[in-house]
Design a protein around this motif. Sequence first.
Motif: not given
Length: 213
Positions: A135-137, A200-205, A211-213
């Motif tokens: 999803k995050c490329n 895992v949550a930190e990795v995904i973050h 993609d927030d930039v």
Amino acid sequence: MLISYELLGKLFVYLVIAVILVTGIALLFGAYSIRKHKIIFPNYILFMLYLFYSPAKWICRIFSIKEEIVDEILIEVKNAVMLDKFKKTKERRAIILPQCMRHPECRARCDPIVGYECTRCGKCDIKIIGEAADKCNFKVFIVPGDSFVRKIMKSYDPGACLGVACYVELTESMQAVSKFVPVQGICLIRDGCYDTRVDVAEVIHKMEICDDV
């Protein structure tokens, strides 16, 4: 002109004291930066602790401080310094995971160039990370060792790299890879080279902030 052994001895002692002093100051700046979540003198910290990595760990042992603090400082400061460039990279992003995160019963094939080819069987956290990476490329690489990181850098030529590993290996890999591309690193919360775990949550973050930039 002959230099006496006594003078050489004094110069050596002064040099050792100087190394301990400048390394100790770098440790203090680094510890303060992590505690206050505000990085101060990042270039000085990185230069001194990479240059005097072993003396820094020796200082920690002398004062009964966990040696991992040196790696933690280097990783966190490097993360802070390279965060903006990492977030702005839009193409050829890579996330490199250690093979020890695989489930003990994993039957994934190991490619000689890119490492293990995950089938996403769901037995370990790599499946979750892989789905988020899609999803995050980010392209996922699962590697048996540092030699594979070098192969990936040559074959895939990533524009940015997110790495997961134990403290020592992550410190070394980030220093090497950061010479070519912006990096971010996340330490394992359970290491030991077998059935390891990461937040895992930190990795995904870390992947999502691109993609927030």
